[in-house]
Design a protein around this motif. Structure first.
Motif, PDB file in Angstrom:
ATOM      1  N   SER A 196       0.834  -1.211   0.000  1.00 49.12           N
ATOM      2  CA  SER A 196       0.000   0.000   0.000  1.00 49.12           C
ATOM      3  C   SER A 196       0.866   1.258   0.000  1.00 49.12           C
ATOM      4  O   SER A 196       0.631   2.189  -0.780  1.00 49.12           O
ATOM      5  CB  SER A 196      -0.929   0.009   1.221  1.00 49.12           C
ATOM      6  OG  SER A 196      -1.787  -1.107   1.209  1.00 49.12           O
ATOM      7  N   ILE A 197       1.871   1.290   0.868  1.00 47.65           N
ATOM      8  CA  ILE A 197       2.749   2.464   0.939  1.00 47.65           C
ATOM      9  C   ILE A 197       3.538   2.619  -0.360  1.00 47.65           C
ATOM     10  O   ILE A 197       3.679   3.723  -0.893  1.00 47.65           O
ATOM     11  CB  ILE A 197       3.700   2.363   2.141  1.00 47.65           C
ATOM     12  CG1 ILE A 197       2.906   2.360   3.449  1.00 47.65           C
ATOM     13  CG2 ILE A 197       4.700   3.519   2.137  1.00 47.65           C
ATOM     14  CD1 ILE A 197       3.744   2.107   4.683  1.00 47.65           C
ATOM     15  N   ILE A 218       3.428   5.790  -2.995  1.00 47.91           N
ATOM     16  CA  ILE A 218       4.637   6.527  -3.374  1.00 47.91           C
ATOM     17  C   ILE A 218       4.823   6.500  -4.890  1.00 47.91           C
ATOM     18  O   ILE A 218       5.163   7.507  -5.512  1.00 47.91           O
ATOM     19  CB  ILE A 218       5.873   5.921  -2.676  1.00 47.91           C
ATOM     20  CG1 ILE A 218       5.816   6.193  -1.172  1.00 47.91           C
ATOM     21  CG2 ILE A 218       7.172   6.497  -3.263  1.00 47.91           C
ATOM     22  CD1 ILE A 218       6.907   5.489  -0.378  1.00 47.91           C
ATOM     23  N   SER A 234       9.172  -3.787   5.793  1.00 49.74           N
ATOM     24  CA  SER A 234       8.262  -2.865   5.108  1.00 49.74           C
ATOM     25  C   SER A 234       8.998  -2.069   4.036  1.00 49.74           C
ATOM     26  O   SER A 234       8.489  -1.902   2.915  1.00 49.74           O
ATOM     27  CB  SER A 234       7.622  -1.904   6.125  1.00 49.74           C
ATOM     28  OG  SER A 234       6.805  -2.610   7.033  1.00 49.74           O
ATOM     29  N   ILE A 292       8.269  -1.940   0.071  1.00 48.91           N
ATOM     30  CA  ILE A 292       8.039  -0.637  -0.567  1.00 48.91           C
ATOM     31  C   ILE A 292       8.962  -0.473  -1.767  1.00 48.91           C
ATOM     32  O   ILE A 292       8.545  -0.020  -2.842  1.00 48.91           O
ATOM     33  CB  ILE A 292       8.258   0.503   0.448  1.00 48.91           C
ATOM     34  CG1 ILE A 292       7.148   0.487   1.501  1.00 48.91           C
ATOM     35  CG2 ILE A 292       8.299   1.863  -0.244  1.00 48.91           C
ATOM     36  CD1 ILE A 292       7.418   1.375   2.697  1.00 48.91           C
ATOM     37  N   SER A 332       7.258   0.015  -5.438  1.00 46.48           N
ATOM     38  CA  SER A 332       7.152   1.375  -5.973  1.00 46.48           C
ATOM     39  C   SER A 332       7.621   1.497  -7.420  1.00 46.48           C
ATOM     40  O   SER A 332       7.001   2.224  -8.209  1.00 46.48           O
ATOM     41  CB  SER A 332       7.934   2.352  -5.087  1.00 46.48           C
ATOM     42  OG  SER A 332       9.283   1.953  -4.956  1.00 46.48           O
TER      43      SER A 332
END
Length: 259
Positions: free
Chosen positions: A69-70, A74, A123, A127, A131
């Motif tokens: 999600s993060i 981004i 995490s 990410i 991303s």
């Protein structure tokens, strides 16, 4: 409805063939080397009975959801900037083309040194894995928009922000959605690598530590579990996307590869 039934029938036949082939190969081997479907089911029952399998699934799934999600949040805005502004594209393109070929698993040791063995390093790893895929697909979607659409909106008095909000983002949503879907696979790969090296819980940890007990069945349980987790995560995402983003050209049927 007929097409749906045909797809379901073909899918069922495919899995029957795979299971039969798996069982045939297992009969030609030993359970210690290649456990069959029955041995794998028994191993799963053993892990479910002591509560570890369900616990590990939930832990791994939570890690994936948070990092994915993060990473998506981004990647989307950066991708929009890359696709829309040439100066941003010229500055970031060399960096993106360099780092996107460095797999996330290569950073595991470094992230552990920097951020420790806790949840932060895992995490950040997810990410990183997420991303770039979202970023590139988003940028591709922006660059694929016909310039005539933007000129038409501008001639009607639309500001750059309005063009972004009402022309660029809606036209890019199918590409963004596809990038988000593809990045989920990267997230699962990243978390398995991280859990094998720096975790004491999770499906990756289960697969890695099973070798210590010579439990090949547990390894297969972990592999099958990852496949099921990924399959249903993607199916849920496709279904939600097909229902909520249908007007933007997003469909719920299976799509292979990037746009």
């Amino acid at each position: 409805m007929k097409t749906f039934k045909r797809i379901n029938r073909n899918t069922f036949i495919t899995w029957i063939i795979v299971i039969l082939l798996w069982q045939t190969l297992a009969l030609l081997s030993t359970p210690e080397f290649l456990p069959g479907p029955r041995d794998t089911i028994l191993g799963a029952r053993e892990l479910i009975a002591d509560g570890s399998l369900i616990k590990y699934i939930l832990i791994s799934l939570l890690r994936v959801i948070v990092g994915w999600s993060i990473g998506s949040l981004i990647g989307i805005p950066i991708g929009l900037l890359i696709g829309r502004l040439k100066i941003v594209r010229d500055i970031l393109e060399p960096l993106i083309n360099f780092f996107r070929f460095v797999p996330a698993i290569g950073f595991i040791t470094l992230f552990i040194l920097w951020f420790g063995v806790g949840e932060i390093s895992k995490s950040i790893l997810i990410i990183y894995a997420t991303s770039f895929v979202v970023m590139l697909n988003t940028a591709t979607g922006v660059l694929s928009i016909e310039e005539e659409k933007i000129r038409a909106a501008r001639s009607l008095g639309a500001s750059e922000f309005q063009i972004l909000l009402h022309v660029i983002i809606p036209s890019s949503i199918p590409f963004i959605f596809n990038g988000v879907r593809l990045s989920m696979g990267n997230s699962f790969m990243a978390i398995v690598g991280a859990e094998m090296i720096a975790a004491n819980e999770g499906v990756g940890y289960l697969i890695w530590t099973s070798r210590l007990y010579f439990k090949t069945t547990w390894i297969f349980v972990g592999l099958v579990t990852l496949g099921i987790m990924g399959y249903f995560s993607d199916k849920l995402l496709r279904t939600l996307g097909g229902k909520t983003l249908k007007k933007y050209g997003v469909v719920s049927k299976t799509q292979f590869g990037s746009r």
